[in-house]
Scaffold this active site. Structure first.
Site, PDB file in Angstrom:
ATOM      1  N   TYR A  33     -11.570  15.479 -15.270  1.00 11.23           N
ATOM      2  CA  TYR A  33     -10.127  15.231 -14.603  1.00 11.23           C
ATOM      3  C   TYR A  33     -10.174  15.614 -13.346  1.00 11.23           C
ATOM      4  O   TYR A  33      -9.378  15.172 -12.461  1.00 11.23           O
ATOM      5  CB  TYR A  33      -9.132  14.438 -16.058  1.00 11.23           C
TER       6      TYR A  33
ATOM      7  N   ASP B 272       0.745  -1.368  -0.068  1.00  8.51           N
ATOM      8  CA  ASP B 272       0.162   0.205   0.603  1.00  8.51           C
ATOM      9  C   ASP B 272       0.841   1.053   0.088  1.00  8.51           C
ATOM     10  O   ASP B 272       1.472   1.369   0.549  1.00  8.51           O
ATOM     11  CB  ASP B 272      -0.518   0.624   0.948  1.00  8.51           C
TER      12      ASP B 272
ATOM     13  N   LYS C  25      -1.218  14.721 -11.770  1.00 12.16           N
ATOM     14  CA  LYS C  25      -0.588  14.077 -12.415  1.00 12.16           C
ATOM     15  C   LYS C  25       0.855  15.499 -12.809  1.00 12.16           C
ATOM     16  O   LYS C  25       1.411  15.358 -13.249  1.00 12.16           O
ATOM     17  CB  LYS C  25      -1.826  13.597 -13.645  1.00 12.16           C
TER      18      LYS C  25
ATOM     19  N   ALA D  13      -8.416   9.100  -6.578  1.00 13.73           N
ATOM     20  CA  ALA D  13      -8.786  10.336  -6.572  1.00 13.73           C
ATOM     21  C   ALA D  13     -10.578  10.116  -5.827  1.00 13.73           C
ATOM     22  O   ALA D  13     -10.862   9.155  -6.485  1.00 13.73           O
ATOM     23  CB  ALA D  13      -9.110  11.742  -7.421  1.00 13.73           C
TER      24      ALA D  13
HETATM   25  P1  NDP Z   1      -6.584   0.146 -12.412  1.00 16.75           P
HETATM   26  O1  NDP Z   1      -8.100   1.021 -11.744  1.00 16.75           O
HETATM   27  O2  NDP Z   1      -6.721  -1.108 -13.313  1.00 16.75           O
HETATM   28  O3  NDP Z   1      -5.059   0.314 -11.592  1.00 16.75           O
HETATM   29  C1  NDP Z   1      -5.578   1.553 -10.764  1.00 16.75           C
HETATM   30  C2  NDP Z   1      -4.446   0.544  -9.423  1.00 16.75           C
HETATM   31  O4  NDP Z   1      -4.452   1.968  -8.335  1.00 16.75           O
HETATM   32  C3  NDP Z   1      -4.873  -0.551  -9.090  1.00 16.75           C
HETATM   33  O5  NDP Z   1      -3.782  -1.589  -8.764  1.00 16.75           O
HETATM   34  C4  NDP Z   1      -4.800   0.096  -7.041  1.00 16.75           C
HETATM   35  O6  NDP Z   1      -4.941  -1.231  -6.518  1.00 16.75           O
HETATM   36  C5  NDP Z   1      -3.838   1.107  -7.194  1.00 16.75           C
HETATM   37  N1  NDP Z   1      -4.293   1.853  -6.124  1.00 16.75           N
HETATM   38  C6  NDP Z   1      -4.980   2.682  -5.579  1.00 16.75           C
HETATM   39  N2  NDP Z   1      -4.557   2.840  -4.444  1.00 16.75           N
HETATM   40  C7  NDP Z   1      -3.344   2.422  -4.312  1.00 16.75           C
HETATM   41  C8  NDP Z   1      -2.906   2.258  -2.903  1.00 16.75           C
HETATM   42  N3  NDP Z   1      -2.995   2.736  -1.635  1.00 16.75           N
HETATM   43  N4  NDP Z   1      -1.557   1.523  -2.872  1.00 16.75           N
HETATM   44  C9  NDP Z   1      -0.835   0.780  -4.045  1.00 16.75           C
HETATM   45  N5  NDP Z   1      -2.199   0.175  -4.611  1.00 16.75           N
HETATM   46  C10 NDP Z   1      -2.788   1.547  -5.331  1.00 16.75           C
HETATM   47  O7  NDP Z   1      -6.625   1.594 -13.473  1.00 16.75           O
HETATM   48  P2  NDP Z   1      -5.377   1.997 -14.910  1.00 16.75           P
HETATM   49  O8  NDP Z   1      -4.883   0.599 -15.348  1.00 16.75           O
HETATM   50  O9  NDP Z   1      -6.303   2.628 -15.423  1.00 16.75           O
HETATM   51  O10 NDP Z   1      -4.544   2.443 -14.160  1.00 16.75           O
HETATM   52  C11 NDP Z   1      -3.444   3.091 -13.690  1.00 16.75           C
HETATM   53  C12 NDP Z   1      -2.552   4.458 -14.508  1.00 16.75           C
HETATM   54  O11 NDP Z   1      -3.222   4.574 -15.536  1.00 16.75           O
HETATM   55  C13 NDP Z   1      -3.163   5.476 -13.187  1.00 16.75           C
HETATM   56  O12 NDP Z   1      -2.045   6.325 -13.058  1.00 16.75           O
HETATM   57  C14 NDP Z   1      -3.647   6.086 -14.587  1.00 16.75           C
HETATM   58  O13 NDP Z   1      -3.719   7.384 -13.746  1.00 16.75           O
HETATM   59  C15 NDP Z   1      -3.493   5.755 -15.196  1.00 16.75           C
HETATM   60  N6  NDP Z   1      -3.246   6.558 -16.391  1.00 16.75           N
HETATM   61  C16 NDP Z   1      -4.697   5.658 -16.718  1.00 16.75           C
HETATM   62  C17 NDP Z   1      -5.877   6.136 -18.193  1.00 16.75           C
HETATM   63  C18 NDP Z   1      -6.983   5.143 -18.506  1.00 16.75           C
HETATM   64  O14 NDP Z   1      -7.724   5.457 -19.236  1.00 16.75           O
HETATM   65  N7  NDP Z   1      -7.296   4.572 -17.839  1.00 16.75           N
HETATM   66  C19 NDP Z   1      -5.002   7.109 -19.281  1.00 16.75           C
HETATM   67  C20 NDP Z   1      -3.604   7.711 -18.715  1.00 16.75           C
HETATM   68  C21 NDP Z   1      -2.802   7.531 -17.953  1.00 16.75           C
HETATM   69  P3  NDP Z   1      -6.100  -1.100  -5.770  1.00 16.75           P
HETATM   70  O15 NDP Z   1      -7.359  -1.383  -6.319  1.00 16.75           O
HETATM   71  O16 NDP Z   1      -6.002  -2.341  -4.794  1.00 16.75           O
HETATM   72  O17 NDP Z   1      -6.262  -0.179  -4.064  1.00 16.75           O
HETATM   73  C1  N5H Z   2     -11.364  13.041 -18.149  1.00 21.65           C
HETATM   74  C2  N5H Z   2     -11.429  11.776 -17.681  1.00 21.65           C
HETATM   75  C3  N5H Z   2     -12.159  10.729 -17.435  1.00 21.65           C
HETATM   76  C4  N5H Z   2     -12.880  10.933 -15.445  1.00 21.65           C
HETATM   77  C5  N5H Z   2     -11.895  11.550 -14.245  1.00 21.65           C
HETATM   78  C6  N5H Z   2     -11.398  10.098 -14.339  1.00 21.65           C
HETATM   79  C7  N5H Z   2     -10.276  10.053 -14.076  1.00 21.65           C
HETATM   80  C8  N5H Z   2      -9.276   8.593 -13.210  1.00 21.65           C
HETATM   81  C9  N5H Z   2      -8.893   7.811 -12.202  1.00 21.65           C
HETATM   82  C10 N5H Z   2      -8.797   7.685 -10.595  1.00 21.65           C
HETATM   83  C11 N5H Z   2      -7.359   7.338 -10.812  1.00 21.65           C
HETATM   84  C12 N5H Z   2     -10.102   7.310 -10.646  1.00 21.65           C
HETATM   85  C13 N5H Z   2     -10.275   6.504  -9.331  1.00 21.65           C
HETATM   86  O1  N5H Z   2      -9.399   6.464  -8.673  1.00 21.65           O
HETATM   87  C14 N5H Z   2     -11.861   5.615  -9.171  1.00 21.65           C
HETATM   88  C15 N5H Z   2     -12.115   5.595  -7.925  1.00 21.65           C
HETATM   89  O2  N5H Z   2     -11.877   6.885  -7.169  1.00 21.65           O
HETATM   90  C16 N5H Z   2     -13.123   4.620  -7.300  1.00 21.65           C
HETATM   91  N1  N5H Z   2     -12.565   3.290  -8.021  1.00 21.65           N
HETATM   92  C17 N5H Z   2     -11.697   2.244  -7.096  1.00 21.65           C
HETATM   93  O3  N5H Z   2     -11.735   2.367  -6.302  1.00 21.65           O
HETATM   94  C18 N5H Z   2     -11.011   1.402  -8.183  1.00 21.65           C
HETATM   95  C19 N5H Z   2     -11.630   0.691  -7.249  1.00 21.65           C
HETATM   96  C20 N5H Z   2     -10.024   1.084  -8.019  1.00 21.65           C
HETATM   97  C21 N5H Z   2      -9.569  -0.295  -8.395  1.00 21.65           C
HETATM   98  O4  N5H Z   2      -8.719   2.118  -8.553  1.00 21.65           O
HETATM   99  C22 N5H Z   2      -7.708   3.001  -8.021  1.00 21.65           C
HETATM  100  N2  N5H Z   2      -7.694   3.925  -8.537  1.00 21.65           N
HETATM  101  O5  N5H Z   2      -7.837   2.856  -7.011  1.00 21.65           O
HETATM  102  C23 N5H Z   2     -10.053  10.728 -18.347  1.00 21.65           C
HETATM  103  C24 N5H Z   2     -10.484  10.001 -19.188  1.00 21.65           C
HETATM  104  C25 N5H Z   2     -10.429  10.072 -20.008  1.00 21.65           C
HETATM  105  C26 N5H Z   2      -8.924   8.753 -18.913  1.00 21.65           C
HETATM  106  C27 N5H Z   2      -8.708   7.935 -17.603  1.00 21.65           C
HETATM  107  C28 N5H Z   2      -9.267   6.831 -16.734  1.00 21.65           C
HETATM  108  C29 N5H Z   2      -7.523   8.478 -16.446  1.00 21.65           C
HETATM  109  C30 N5H Z   2      -6.736   7.605 -15.183  1.00 21.65           C
HETATM  110  O6  N5H Z   2      -6.002   8.644 -14.917  1.00 21.65           O
HETATM  111  O7  N5H Z   2      -7.480   6.937 -15.369  1.00 21.65           O
END
Ligand code: NDP
Ligand code: N5H
Length: 258
Positions: A159, A68, A166, A99
């Site tokens: 976002y 974590d 970021k 977030a």
């Molecule tokens: P996933 O939901 O697959 O991955 C997000 C990961 O963050 C999860 O494995 C989650 O683990 C982990 N995480 C959250 N909190 C913690 C914590 N306290 N300690 C360790 N791990 C944590 O999503 P993505 O693959 O989309 O996201 C991966 C990265 O890519 C992020 O940085 C995201 O911003 C970036 N990104 C994603 C885009 C998209 O469109 N999907 C576009 C551009 C960038 P857990 O669930 O166990 O908390």
């Molecule tokens: C403009 C956009 C769309 C609006 C914003 C999206 C942002 C997403 C990023 C964050 C990391 C999402 C997030 O934290 C979701 C959580 O509140 C709830 N989800 C969870 O807790 C799940 C179970 C776990 C696995 O997720 C995490 N993060 O721990 C941006 C999109 C077009 C692109 C995008 C999705 C960007 C990005 O940074 O991921």
């Protein structure tokens, strides 16, 4: 594959939640190039999911550990464990962000102090916290790769707080690259286009965002986990040996549009 020089290298992949995760795309590219993988995950909820996925990688005897990133103790314990098991690491992929849902809609101006601190801690500071510990294991030099998004460079609707996180992450890449360069450690980011992952789930308008990219991006399509994975492989490999402090957009060219 010879040119890559990734075969037999120990690479840590942080942030696999399920098979849609970008981290999983990166893991598959690295696995195909012959890297030894070490996975870390946050909650025990995901431990089994990572173990099941890792088991599908043929011939890969991956190490899988909880970490974590909000806890310095957890990070220290995790990397001490990695050191004990493999000694040296050559790469690290940081694929972690968070977030609160309420901070990903409406106005950025309404962000709470608690929400800001939590998101910046997990999404930005964690790279520095991890680099600080990982560099001690990168005794032959190394490559650190993180994931960012266009919303850190410009205003992208909804976002919000993640854009500010970021921007801090992007600046961290530049400062870390300067700190760690003398030790032969490179630090770069990939700015991925939107990909449907667990994080993206439940985000209103995600479908219309994907559609807009399909219509407007230079390549007129969206990108895949595999494409981000292959760019991460390039950044982990010798092919990118002269590159550090850089951000590569893997977004079908969308970032060039005004
Ligand atoms: P996933 O939901 O697959 O991955 C997000 C990961 O963050 C999860 O494995 C989650 O683990 C982990 N995480 C959250 N909190 C913690 C914590 N306290 N300690 C360790 N791990 C944590 O999503 P993505 O693959 O989309 O996201 C991966 C990265 O890519 C992020 O940085 C995201 O911003 C970036 N990104 C994603 C885009 C998209 O469109 N999907 C576009 C551009 C960038 P857990 O669930 O166990 O908390
Ligand atoms: C403009 C956009 C769309 C609006 C914003 C999206 C942002 C997403 C990023 C964050 C990391 C999402 C997030 O934290 C979701 C959580 O509140 C709830 N989800 C969870 O807790 C799940 C179970 C776990 C696995 O997720 C995490 N993060 O721990 C941006 C999109 C077009 C692109 C995008 C999705 C960007 C990005 O940074 O991921």
């Amino acid at each position: 594959m010879e040119l890559l020089n990734v075969k037999g290298k120990n690479i840590v992949v942080m942030g696999v939640a399920n098979q849609r995760s970008i981290a999983w795309g990166i893991a598959r590219s690295l696995h195909n190039a012959g890297a030894n993988l070490i996975f870390t995950y946050a909650g025990e909820r995901l431990g089994q999911s990572v173990r099941d996925l890792a088991a599908t990688l043929e011939g890969q005897n991956a190490i899988i550990l909880p970490c974590d990133v909000t806890s310095d103790e957890d990070i220290a314990r995790c990397f001490a464990d990695i050191k004990e098991q493999v000694g040296t690491i050559h790469g690290l992929a940081h694929c972690i962000a968070f977030a609160n849902k309420e901070d990903l809609k409406g106005g950025y101006v309404d962000t709470s102090r608690e929400g800001f601190v939590l998101s910046l801690d997990i999404s930005a500071y964690s790279l520095t916290a991890v680099a600080k510990v990982a560099k001690e294991l990168m005794t032959d030099g190394g490559s650190i790769v993180t994931l960012t998004y266009l919303g850190g460079e410009r205003v992208v609707k909804n976002y919000n707080l993640m854009g500010v996180a970021k921007a801090a992450l992007d600046a961290s890449v530049r400062y870390l690259s300067n700190d760690l360069g003398a030790q032969g450690i490179r630090v770069n980011s990939i700015s991925a286009g939107p990909i449907r992952t667990l994080s993206a789930k439940g985000i209103g308008e995600f479908n219309s965002i994907l559609k807009e990219i399909e219509e407007k991006a230079p390549l007129r399509r969206n990108v895949t986990q595999e494409e981000v994975g292959d760019t991460a492989l390039f950044l982990m490999s010798d092919l990118s040996r002269g590159i550090t402090g850089e951000n590569i957009h893997v977004d079908a060219g969308y970032h060039v549009l005004g």
